[in-house]
Design a protein around this motif. Sequence first.
Motif, PDB file in Angstrom:
ATOM      1  N   PHE A  78     -10.641  13.677  -7.682  1.00 41.47           N
ATOM      2  CA  PHE A  78     -11.880  14.202  -7.630  1.00 41.47           C
ATOM      3  C   PHE A  78     -13.100  13.478  -7.631  1.00 41.47           C
ATOM      4  O   PHE A  78     -14.269  13.775  -7.686  1.00 41.47           O
ATOM      5  CB  PHE A  78     -11.763  14.944  -9.086  1.00 41.47           C
ATOM      6  N   SER A 101      -7.243  24.215 -16.707  1.00 40.87           N
ATOM      7  CA  SER A 101      -7.681  23.945 -15.390  1.00 40.87           C
ATOM      8  C   SER A 101      -6.522  23.510 -14.652  1.00 40.87           C
ATOM      9  O   SER A 101      -5.315  23.336 -15.130  1.00 40.87           O
ATOM     10  CB  SER A 101      -8.676  22.575 -15.417  1.00 40.87           C
ATOM     11  N   VAL A 133      -7.083  21.817  -4.743  1.00 40.99           N
ATOM     12  CA  VAL A 133      -6.633  22.009  -6.372  1.00 40.99           C
ATOM     13  C   VAL A 133      -7.659  22.880  -6.857  1.00 40.99           C
ATOM     14  O   VAL A 133      -7.211  23.847  -7.682  1.00 40.99           O
ATOM     15  CB  VAL A 133      -6.733  20.715  -6.941  1.00 40.99           C
ATOM     16  N   CYS A 165      -8.232  27.738  -9.062  1.00 42.39           N
ATOM     17  CA  CYS A 165      -8.286  27.318 -10.467  1.00 42.39           C
ATOM     18  C   CYS A 165      -8.966  28.559 -11.301  1.00 42.39           C
ATOM     19  O   CYS A 165      -9.898  28.984 -10.781  1.00 42.39           O
ATOM     20  CB  CYS A 165      -9.103  25.936 -10.682  1.00 42.39           C
ATOM     21  N   VAL A 222     -10.685  28.395 -13.981  1.00 37.98           N
ATOM     22  CA  VAL A 222     -11.775  28.147 -14.906  1.00 37.98           C
ATOM     23  C   VAL A 222     -12.851  27.509 -13.766  1.00 37.98           C
ATOM     24  O   VAL A 222     -13.926  26.727 -14.199  1.00 37.98           O
ATOM     25  CB  VAL A 222     -11.605  27.223 -15.864  1.00 37.98           C
ATOM     26  N   TRP A 233     -16.620  19.453  -8.865  1.00 38.17           N
ATOM     27  CA  TRP A 233     -16.372  20.053  -9.977  1.00 38.17           C
ATOM     28  C   TRP A 233     -16.744  21.509  -9.450  1.00 38.17           C
ATOM     29  O   TRP A 233     -17.513  21.888  -8.533  1.00 38.17           O
ATOM     30  CB  TRP A 233     -17.696  19.945 -10.801  1.00 38.17           C
TER      31      TRP A 233
HETATM   32  S1  SF4 Z   1     -12.705  23.762 -10.829  1.00 34.62           S
HETATM   33 FE1  SF4 Z   1     -12.828  22.248 -12.049  1.00 34.62          FE
HETATM   34  S2  SF4 Z   1     -11.292  22.386 -13.793  1.00 34.62           S
HETATM   35 FE2  SF4 Z   1     -10.831  23.525 -11.931  1.00 34.62          FE
HETATM   36  S3  SF4 Z   1      -9.286  22.414 -10.718  1.00 34.62           S
HETATM   37 FE3  SF4 Z   1     -11.305  22.057  -9.824  1.00 34.62          FE
HETATM   38  S4  SF4 Z   1     -12.198  20.336 -10.977  1.00 34.62           S
HETATM   39 FE4  SF4 Z   1     -10.403  21.029 -12.232  1.00 34.62          FE
END
Ligand code: SF4
Length: 99
Positions: free
Chosen positions: A26, A16, A40, A44, A46, A64
Amino acid sequence: MARKHLILDTSWQAYSNCLGVDPDLFFPERGASTREAKEVCRGCVVREDCLEYALANGEKFGIWGGMSERERRRIRRQRALARQEAAAIAEMATAGTAS
Ligand code: SF4
């Protein structure tokens, strides 16, 4: 009662973007900006795993998969509607072949 399909595998978290980032980013206070957290999440790798984990496990708080609580609620509603429609279509198809 709806059956829950929990996702227990969290191995995706090792890849991540948020590793080492302040978790408070978050889980902003109500009404606070989610922009930085979503930034962020944007790149990502994932992101899908993260979003599906949150949806499957009913995560009610935080960002999320780049989505807020409200955005995830919308997805849950859309998926529930799609399931209802698919079930209704299947029922009609079954009724049509039963006669
Ligand atoms: S998508 Fe999920 S794992 Fe990736 S940076 Fe955001 S909160 Fe973190």
